[in-house]
Design a protein around this motif. Structure first.
Motif, PDB file in Angstrom:
ATOM      1  N   TRP A 173      41.635 -52.705 -31.370  1.00 33.35           N
ATOM      2  CA  TRP A 173      42.483 -51.596 -31.790  1.00 33.35           C
ATOM      3  C   TRP A 173      41.766 -50.272 -31.535  1.00 33.35           C
ATOM      4  CZ3 TRP A 173      47.218 -52.014 -34.687  1.00 33.35           C
ATOM      5  CH2 TRP A 173      47.594 -53.332 -34.999  1.00 33.35           C
ATOM      6  N   THR A 174      42.554 -49.244 -31.255  1.00 36.30           N
ATOM      7  CA  THR A 174      42.031 -47.875 -31.253  1.00 36.30           C
ATOM      8  C   THR A 174      42.907 -47.028 -32.162  1.00 36.30           C
ATOM      9  OG1 THR A 174      43.367 -47.199 -29.343  1.00 36.30           O
ATOM     10  CG2 THR A 174      41.142 -48.034 -28.895  1.00 36.30           C
ATOM     11  N   LEU A 175      42.300 -46.004 -32.721  1.00 37.67           N
ATOM     12  CA  LEU A 175      43.011 -44.973 -33.478  1.00 37.67           C
ATOM     13  C   LEU A 175      42.503 -43.641 -32.930  1.00 37.67           C
ATOM     14  CD1 LEU A 175      44.807 -43.853 -35.712  1.00 37.67           C
ATOM     15  CD2 LEU A 175      42.910 -44.190 -37.322  1.00 37.67           C
ATOM     16  N   ILE A 176      43.360 -42.916 -32.234  1.00 37.63           N
ATOM     17  CA  ILE A 176      42.931 -41.717 -31.535  1.00 37.63           C
ATOM     18  C   ILE A 176      43.805 -40.538 -31.953  1.00 37.63           C
ATOM     19  CG2 ILE A 176      42.518 -40.653 -29.286  1.00 37.63           C
ATOM     20  CD1 ILE A 176      42.193 -43.418 -28.095  1.00 37.63           C
ATOM     21  N   ASN A 177      43.170 -39.502 -32.453  1.00 32.53           N
ATOM     22  CA  ASN A 177      43.831 -38.231 -32.733  1.00 32.53           C
ATOM     23  C   ASN A 177      43.538 -37.305 -31.564  1.00 32.53           C
ATOM     24  OD1 ASN A 177      42.524 -39.095 -35.778  1.00 32.53           O
ATOM     25  ND2 ASN A 177      44.733 -38.855 -35.590  1.00 32.53           N
ATOM     26  N   VAL A 178      44.506 -37.214 -30.633  1.00 31.94           N
ATOM     27  CA  VAL A 178      44.288 -36.504 -29.375  1.00 31.94           C
ATOM     28  C   VAL A 178      44.425 -34.997 -29.590  1.00 31.94           C
ATOM     29  CG1 VAL A 178      45.072 -36.214 -26.997  1.00 31.94           C
ATOM     30  CG2 VAL A 178      45.158 -38.478 -28.078  1.00 31.94           C
ATOM     31  N   ASN A 179      43.428 -34.260 -29.116  1.00 28.26           N
ATOM     32  CA  ASN A 179      43.449 -32.800 -29.147  1.00 28.26           C
ATOM     33  C   ASN A 179      43.135 -32.295 -27.742  1.00 28.26           C
ATOM     34  OD1 ASN A 179      43.205 -30.076 -29.568  1.00 28.26           O
ATOM     35  ND2 ASN A 179      41.453 -30.213 -30.968  1.00 28.26           N
ATOM     36  N   PRO A 180      44.153 -31.930 -26.955  1.00 28.08           N
ATOM     37  CA  PRO A 180      43.894 -31.520 -25.566  1.00 28.08           C
ATOM     38  C   PRO A 180      43.052 -30.253 -25.444  1.00 28.08           C
ATOM     39  CG  PRO A 180      46.221 -32.029 -25.908  1.00 28.08           C
ATOM     40  CD  PRO A 180      45.578 -31.976 -27.264  1.00 28.08           C
ATOM     41  N   GLN A 181      43.044 -29.413 -26.479  1.00 32.88           N
ATOM     42  CA  GLN A 181      42.325 -28.141 -26.399  1.00 32.88           C
ATOM     43  C   GLN A 181      40.893 -28.195 -26.957  1.00 32.88           C
ATOM     44  OE1 GLN A 181      45.816 -27.901 -27.357  1.00 32.88           O
ATOM     45  NE2 GLN A 181      46.054 -27.477 -25.176  1.00 32.88           N
ATOM     46  N   GLY A 182      40.525 -29.298 -27.597  1.00 34.89           N
ATOM     47  CA  GLY A 182      39.206 -29.340 -28.214  1.00 34.89           C
ATOM     48  C   GLY A 182      38.713 -30.762 -28.364  1.00 34.89           C
ATOM     49  N   LEU A 183      38.096 -31.022 -29.505  1.00 37.32           N
ATOM     50  CA  LEU A 183      37.533 -32.343 -29.756  1.00 37.32           C
ATOM     51  C   LEU A 183      38.589 -33.278 -30.335  1.00 37.32           C
ATOM     52  CD1 LEU A 183      34.061 -31.359 -31.270  1.00 37.32           C
ATOM     53  CD2 LEU A 183      34.582 -32.029 -28.921  1.00 37.32           C
ATOM     54  N   SER A 184      38.591 -34.497 -29.864  1.00 35.98           N
ATOM     55  CA  SER A 184      39.496 -35.536 -30.364  1.00 35.98           C
ATOM     56  C   SER A 184      38.694 -36.549 -31.180  1.00 35.98           C
ATOM     57  CB  SER A 184      40.190 -36.264 -29.203  1.00 35.98           C
ATOM     58  OG  SER A 184      40.965 -35.376 -28.424  1.00 35.98           O
ATOM     59  N   ARG A 185      39.349 -37.102 -32.194  1.00 37.40           N
ATOM     60  CA  ARG A 185      38.703 -38.172 -32.959  1.00 37.40           C
ATOM     61  C   ARG A 185      39.117 -39.506 -32.350  1.00 37.40           C
ATOM     62  NH1 ARG A 185      39.572 -40.106 -39.204  1.00 37.40           N
ATOM     63  NH2 ARG A 185      41.626 -40.542 -38.342  1.00 37.40           N
ATOM     64  N   VAL A 186      38.130 -40.291 -31.948  1.00 34.54           N
ATOM     65  CA  VAL A 186      38.369 -41.592 -31.313  1.00 34.54           C
ATOM     66  C   VAL A 186      37.697 -42.666 -32.161  1.00 34.54           C
ATOM     67  CG1 VAL A 186      38.037 -43.002 -29.248  1.00 34.54           C
ATOM     68  CG2 VAL A 186      38.454 -40.531 -29.029  1.00 34.54           C
ATOM     69  N   ILE A 187      38.476 -43.665 -32.585  1.00 32.89           N
ATOM     70  CA  ILE A 187      37.934 -44.786 -33.361  1.00 32.89           C
ATOM     71  C   ILE A 187      38.303 -46.082 -32.644  1.00 32.89           C
ATOM     72  CG2 ILE A 187      37.863 -45.964 -35.583  1.00 32.89           C
ATOM     73  CD1 ILE A 187      38.795 -43.439 -36.914  1.00 32.89           C
TER      74      ILE A 187
END
Length: 507
Positions: free
Chosen positions: A215-229
């Protein structure tokens, strides 16, 4: 002539020492301060650490914060109108969590570091002595106090504390030094969390994604840092304390998603798992545990932070009474009795979620069957109440009424001084005795012996309340309630003595 040798300095003294100044420790310090007990907080970090950690406040925590004026409602709301939001269970969007509009939102996004700062500010204003850059080294427990050895830079010193509370996290020094036994379960997955720049953010799926590899849980932020789990169930699992490299996260995310996931500029990398630990008791004499020091589990659903904050709300007023010498002997024992079963239920549901997340196709029927069950309203509500904390009730003492141990709703109450919500009346953390005209004069007369620690509120007539008299604890839970003849003084006096100590002589 011999040189005069100065006598050794006496150790500092403190009513309560809190090891660990994260959100749980800072909230506990603030709660003690509201009750007039100035705690000493020992925290190794010199400043609040800004890392991607828990950021979800669940409904019962929102309701508790509302009752202490940490949060305020923009409008009064209603106990009959509900607000709902979707939530996940084991990565599947199958839950619906709701709460009355009079109780605030069912979910509130709040970064953990922001909570820590807010609680620290409140604790300092309430008289807490917060020492950053200091670390607890050892404990020596005595009958009358706990001797705590502390290091600050290159200097050591000692504090003699009436009570010590370990809020110092999963690797708690206090838990180990005081010899708390625990029950553990082995991990089944390895997870990596990173704050990184995604080089092709629009090619990465946001939210929860399940594949045959994990599984992945990704909070995508195209302009900065994204949280990837990433949640990786491949065995053997790596050592829990092995350092994490950017390539570990990149390689694992790419394998689970079946495509290259280019990334760079890691601002944070860490590892976690679904290893669980539950202390067998939360109290050993003058030493207590709260938060991750008492319970550790997979961070599925943001339940760890919320459970820890509820520990602080439960313990704060009890420990204040104990530190002030007013508590009945068994009061601190109710902390374990009430809070450990809650953490046990949280660990059970996070382990269930871990089992549902095992990626192999042999688990697909289990996931499908679980999704079908969650479509039943009674099933959905029961699990949602566990996740949100709204299902928590505490065992009644003796032959209690049906209201005892439950959380008192945020009623809008009418008094001779005007309307007040339950939350407004609990802001100063004093217990409440709420009396309708049907209660008569006996309960108020009985309560005079506790006037130094109890607020009595007379309600006007015509309010649709099921009880005639009700005693509410500072944490919002009902200690005693009665209807009609049950409102007599004997049971009320027993409840007041049980929870808040004996009456003042002569009153």
């Amino acid at each position: 002539m011999t040189d005069l040798v100065p006598p050794p300095a006496r150790p500092e003294r403190a009513a309560v020492l809190i090891a660990g100044g994260g959100p749980v420790g800072m909230l506990l310090a603030a709660e003690l301060g509201i009750q007039g007990v100035g705690a000493v907080v020992i925290e190794p970090h010199r400043r609040t650490v800004d890392t991607p950690r828990a950021g979800t406040l669940h409904a019962r925590t929102v309701q508790s914060l509302l009752r202490r004026d940490y949060l305020r409602l923009s409008h009064p709301g209603s106990l009959t109108e509900h607000r709902s939001t979707g939530f996940h269970f084991g990565g599947m969007p199958v839950l619906e969590i709701s709460a009355p509009t009079a109780e605030g939102p069912p979910l509130l996004g709040q970064p953990q570091e922001a909570l820590e700062r807010a609680f620290e500010s409140r604790a300092r204003k309430a008289g807490a002595d917060i020492r950053r850059g200091h670390r607890v080294q050892h404990l020596r427990v005595h009958d009358t106090h706990v001797e705590v050895g502390i290091r600050a830079d290159d200097e050591d010193y000692t504090i003699e504390a009436g009570y010590v509370v370990g809020c110092d996290g999963a690797r708690s020094t206090v838990r180990e030094q005081a010899g708390f036994p625990s029950t553990t379960s082995a991990p089944t997955f390895d997870a990596i969390v990173g704050q990184v720049r995604l080089l092709d953010p629009f090619a990465v799926p946001g939210g929860w994604t399940h594949t045959a590899e994990g599984w992945t849980l990704i909070n995508v932020n195209p302009q900065g840092l994204s949280r990837v789990i990433t949640h990786d169930f491949s065995h053997p699992l790596p050592p829990r304390r092995r350092p994490v490299l950017l390539d570990d996260l990149r390689r694992t995310a790419s394998r689970i998603l079946g495509r290259d996931v280019p990334m760079d500029r890691p601002a944070h990398l860490s590892r976690f798992s679904d290893f669980s630990r539950l202390a067998d008791t939360y109290r050993r004499g003058r030493v207590l545990l709260a938060g991750d020091a008492a319970h550790v589990h997979a961070p599925l659903g943001g339940q760890g932070l919320n459970t820890g904050l509820q520990d602080a709300f439960n313990l704060g007023w009890k420990l204040a009474l104990a530190a002030g010498g007013e508590a009945p002997p068994a009061l601190l024992d109710t902390y374990t009795e009430e809070r450990r079963p809650v953490a046990e239920a949280v660990i059970a549901n996070t382990r269930t979620q871990s089992a549902l997340m095992r990626p192999g196709p042999e688990f697909d029927p289990l996931r499908a069957h679980t999704a079908d069950l969650f479509r039943l309203p009674e099933v959905n509500r029961r699990i949602a109440d566990v996740i949100s904390g709204q299902g928590v009730t505490y065992p009644a003492k003796g032959a209690g009424s049906r209201w005892e141990g439950g959380f008192l709703p945020n009623h809008r109450l009418h008094t001779d001084s005007g309307p007040f919500s339950v939350a407004e009346l609990l802001a100063d953390a004093r217990p409440l005795l709420l009396l309708t005209p049907r209660a008569g004069a006996a309960p108020e007369s009985c309560a005079r012996g506790w006037a130094d620690r109890l607020r009595v509120v007379r309600l006007t007539d015509g309010q649709p309340l099921e009880w005639d008299a009700l005693l509410c604890r500072p944490d919002g839970y009902t200690a005693w309630a009665a209807q009609g003849a049950e409102s007599g003084p004997d049971r009320l006096a027993a409840a007041l003595t049980c929870w808040f100590g004996p009456p003042v002589a002569g009153r």
